[in-house]
Design a protein around this motif. Sequence first.
Motif, PDB file in Angstrom:
ATOM      1  N   MET A 124      -2.655  -7.329  -2.203  1.00 10.77           N
ATOM      2  CA  MET A 124      -1.347  -7.046  -1.597  1.00 10.77           C
ATOM      3  C   MET A 124      -1.518  -6.456  -0.193  1.00 10.77           C
ATOM      4  O   MET A 124      -0.820  -6.831   0.745  1.00 10.77           O
ATOM      5  CB  MET A 124      -0.564  -6.055  -2.459  1.00 10.77           C
ATOM      6  N   LEU A 125      -2.476  -5.550  -0.088  1.00 11.35           N
ATOM      7  CA  LEU A 125      -2.743  -4.896   1.203  1.00 11.35           C
ATOM      8  C   LEU A 125      -3.176  -5.931   2.243  1.00 11.35           C
ATOM      9  O   LEU A 125      -2.760  -5.878   3.407  1.00 11.35           O
ATOM     10  CB  LEU A 125      -3.843  -3.841   1.015  1.00 11.35           C
ATOM     11  N   TYR A 126      -3.977  -6.888   1.801  1.00 11.21           N
ATOM     12  CA  TYR A 126      -4.461  -7.959   2.688  1.00 11.21           C
ATOM     13  C   TYR A 126      -3.280  -8.739   3.277  1.00 11.21           C
ATOM     14  O   TYR A 126      -3.223  -8.977   4.489  1.00 11.21           O
ATOM     15  CB  TYR A 126      -5.392  -8.885   1.900  1.00 11.21           C
ATOM     16  N   TYR A 127      -2.315  -9.099   2.415  1.00 13.01           N
ATOM     17  CA  TYR A 127      -1.143  -9.845   2.915  1.00 13.01           C
ATOM     18  C   TYR A 127      -0.258  -8.967   3.802  1.00 13.01           C
ATOM     19  O   TYR A 127       0.365  -9.440   4.742  1.00 13.01           O
ATOM     20  CB  TYR A 127      -0.342 -10.445   1.751  1.00 13.01           C
ATOM     21  N   GLY A 128      -0.250  -7.664   3.499  1.00 10.24           N
ATOM     22  CA  GLY A 128       0.479  -6.724   4.346  1.00 10.24           C
ATOM     23  C   GLY A 128      -0.128  -6.661   5.752  1.00 10.24           C
ATOM     24  O   GLY A 128       0.585  -6.666   6.755  1.00 10.24           O
ATOM     25  N   ILE A 129      -1.478  -6.622   5.805  1.00 12.59           N
ATOM     26  CA  ILE A 129      -2.181  -6.579   7.097  1.00 12.59           C
ATOM     27  C   ILE A 129      -1.954  -7.891   7.863  1.00 12.59           C
ATOM     28  O   ILE A 129      -1.753  -7.896   9.083  1.00 12.59           O
ATOM     29  CB  ILE A 129      -3.691  -6.296   6.890  1.00 12.59           C
ATOM     30  N   ARG A 130      -1.968  -9.008   7.111  1.00 11.46           N
ATOM     31  CA  ARG A 130      -1.703 -10.304   7.759  1.00 11.46           C
ATOM     32  C   ARG A 130      -0.294 -10.335   8.364  1.00 11.46           C
ATOM     33  O   ARG A 130      -0.085 -10.843   9.458  1.00 11.46           O
ATOM     34  CB  ARG A 130      -1.851 -11.447   6.743  1.00 11.46           C
ATOM     35  N   LEU A 131       0.641  -9.748   7.631  1.00 11.01           N
ATOM     36  CA  LEU A 131       2.015  -9.682   8.142  1.00 11.01           C
ATOM     37  C   LEU A 131       2.056  -8.800   9.396  1.00 11.01           C
ATOM     38  O   LEU A 131       2.747  -9.121  10.368  1.00 11.01           O
ATOM     39  CB  LEU A 131       2.966  -9.135   7.064  1.00 11.01           C
ATOM     40  N   LEU A 149       3.835   6.149 -15.145  1.00  6.95           N
ATOM     41  CA  LEU A 149       4.347   4.776 -15.223  1.00  6.95           C
ATOM     42  C   LEU A 149       5.516   4.612 -14.254  1.00  6.95           C
ATOM     43  O   LEU A 149       5.657   3.581 -13.599  1.00  6.95           O
ATOM     44  CB  LEU A 149       4.797   4.434 -16.653  1.00  6.95           C
ATOM     45  N   PHE A 150       6.332   5.654 -14.189  1.00  5.60           N
ATOM     46  CA  PHE A 150       7.471   5.633 -13.263  1.00  5.60           C
ATOM     47  C   PHE A 150       6.975   5.529 -11.813  1.00  5.60           C
ATOM     48  O   PHE A 150       7.450   4.715 -11.037  1.00  5.60           O
ATOM     49  CB  PHE A 150       8.310   6.911 -13.439  1.00  5.60           C
ATOM     50  N   MET A 151       5.981   6.355 -11.462  1.00  2.00           N
ATOM     51  CA  MET A 151       5.486   6.390 -10.075  1.00  2.00           C
ATOM     52  C   MET A 151       4.854   5.064  -9.654  1.00  2.00           C
ATOM     53  O   MET A 151       5.034   4.617  -8.530  1.00  2.00           O
ATOM     54  CB  MET A 151       4.471   7.522  -9.898  1.00  2.00           C
ATOM     55  N   ILE A 152       4.114   4.446 -10.577  1.00  2.00           N
ATOM     56  CA  ILE A 152       3.463   3.168 -10.260  1.00  2.00           C
ATOM     57  C   ILE A 152       4.518   2.139  -9.847  1.00  2.00           C
ATOM     58  O   ILE A 152       4.409   1.493  -8.809  1.00  2.00           O
ATOM     59  CB  ILE A 152       2.639   2.658 -11.470  1.00  2.00           C
ATOM     60  N   GLN A 153       5.571   2.028 -10.679  1.00  3.27           N
ATOM     61  CA  GLN A 153       6.594   1.028 -10.383  1.00  3.27           C
ATOM     62  C   GLN A 153       7.500   1.476  -9.215  1.00  3.27           C
ATOM     63  O   GLN A 153       8.025   0.646  -8.489  1.00  3.27           O
ATOM     64  CB  GLN A 153       7.431   0.734 -11.632  1.00  3.27           C
ATOM     65  N   PHE A 154       7.612   2.773  -9.022  1.00  2.00           N
ATOM     66  CA  PHE A 154       8.428   3.308  -7.925  1.00  2.00           C
ATOM     67  C   PHE A 154       7.808   2.934  -6.575  1.00  2.00           C
ATOM     68  O   PHE A 154       8.452   2.357  -5.714  1.00  2.00           O
ATOM     69  CB  PHE A 154       8.541   4.833  -8.061  1.00  2.00           C
ATOM     70  N   PHE A 155       6.524   3.263  -6.402  1.00  2.00           N
ATOM     71  CA  PHE A 155       5.876   2.995  -5.113  1.00  2.00           C
ATOM     72  C   PHE A 155       5.675   1.504  -4.868  1.00  2.00           C
ATOM     73  O   PHE A 155       5.686   1.057  -3.722  1.00  2.00           O
ATOM     74  CB  PHE A 155       4.544   3.748  -5.008  1.00  2.00           C
ATOM     75  N   VAL A 197      -0.756   1.458  -0.071  1.00  2.00           N
ATOM     76  CA  VAL A 197      -1.939   2.300  -0.292  1.00  2.00           C
ATOM     77  C   VAL A 197      -1.637   3.374  -1.347  1.00  2.00           C
ATOM     78  O   VAL A 197      -2.431   3.598  -2.274  1.00  2.00           O
ATOM     79  CB  VAL A 197      -2.425   2.940   1.031  1.00  2.00           C
ATOM     80  N   ILE A 198      -0.477   4.020  -1.234  1.00  2.00           N
ATOM     81  CA  ILE A 198      -0.096   5.035  -2.239  1.00  2.00           C
ATOM     82  C   ILE A 198      -0.020   4.389  -3.625  1.00  2.00           C
ATOM     83  O   ILE A 198      -0.519   4.939  -4.607  1.00  2.00           O
ATOM     84  CB  ILE A 198       1.261   5.694  -1.889  1.00  2.00           C
ATOM     85  N   MET A 199       0.588   3.202  -3.689  1.00  2.00           N
ATOM     86  CA  MET A 199       0.725   2.476  -4.960  1.00  2.00           C
ATOM     87  C   MET A 199      -0.652   2.211  -5.586  1.00  2.00           C
ATOM     88  O   MET A 199      -0.835   2.392  -6.793  1.00  2.00           O
ATOM     89  CB  MET A 199       1.444   1.149  -4.701  1.00  2.00           C
TER      90      MET A 199
END
Length: 300
Positions: A259-266, A176-182, A225-227
């Motif tokens: 999220m990845l899609y908007y990252g690629i658009r950015l 749970l920590f890692m999910i919110q961390f990344f 991607v890690i997230m």
Amino acid sequence: MNTTIISDNKTAMQTILSDFKQLTKVGLSLSVVFSSVAGYLLAAEVVNFFTLFLLALGGFFMVGASNAFNQIIEKDTDAIMKRTQNRPLPTGRMSVNTALTIAITFTILGIGILYSINPKSALFGAISIFLYTSVYTPLKSVTPLAVFVGAIPGAIPFMLGWVAATNNFGIEAGFLFMIQFFWQFPHFWAIGWLQYEEYKKAGFHMLPMNTKDKGAIKQILFYTVIMIFVSIAPVLKVSGDFYIYPATAVIVALFGVMMLYYGIRLYKSEQNIDARKLMLSSVLYITVVQIIYVVDKFLH
């Protein structure tokens, strides 16, 4: 005459209340409470509503304290940035002593309430306040690595709920920590992109390598991607008692891909409008994913 006095008193009270909400960032505090409640519901065999109430209250005080300390330390830089210059401390509507009293009171109440649930919860609450206030806040003006440090207290609430329910910090709480961390890297770097000029004015380093370029967006994409992988990993039953159905993993992955899609658009446009969409999609992601996990758990 009396009406004027009553009206003035009412306005004064509204200002005090509004300043208090700004100092403790009530909206942000509530989103943290939401995360810790989700973490609790994921872990609890039987839901104890009194413990849930204490967790929400303790979590609220904990974040409120961190935000108040942060604004005391950053009073002068807050005065420089448009986004923050109307806060109670830079405008002088609230004194540092008042803010400090609120921050200390909230710290004592927050840690005390979490301690009444179990000592581990209080420990993580204390670590969160300490890291946010004493390490993350001062580091912002020194190095972009501040975001890594800030991601630790930011990732504690989801995990805190699990610890409050089980009195145990094991692999489940770790996941749970890692999910919110990344998740925090794409989220905060999207904000860092939007506020780049303002942060620069205040001397804050909030983007990787402190540059607003494609290199920064590559980092955003990498952590997104890690997230996604960490968020769907529980389907492989590698995370102890915390696991999800394959259908749930697919839904979680789809929100991650958005999220990845908007990252690629950015990456393609380098425009603020796409950074804003990425930031909003990240808020949607963390909210929806936590709800999906809880729903999935109650379907087991």
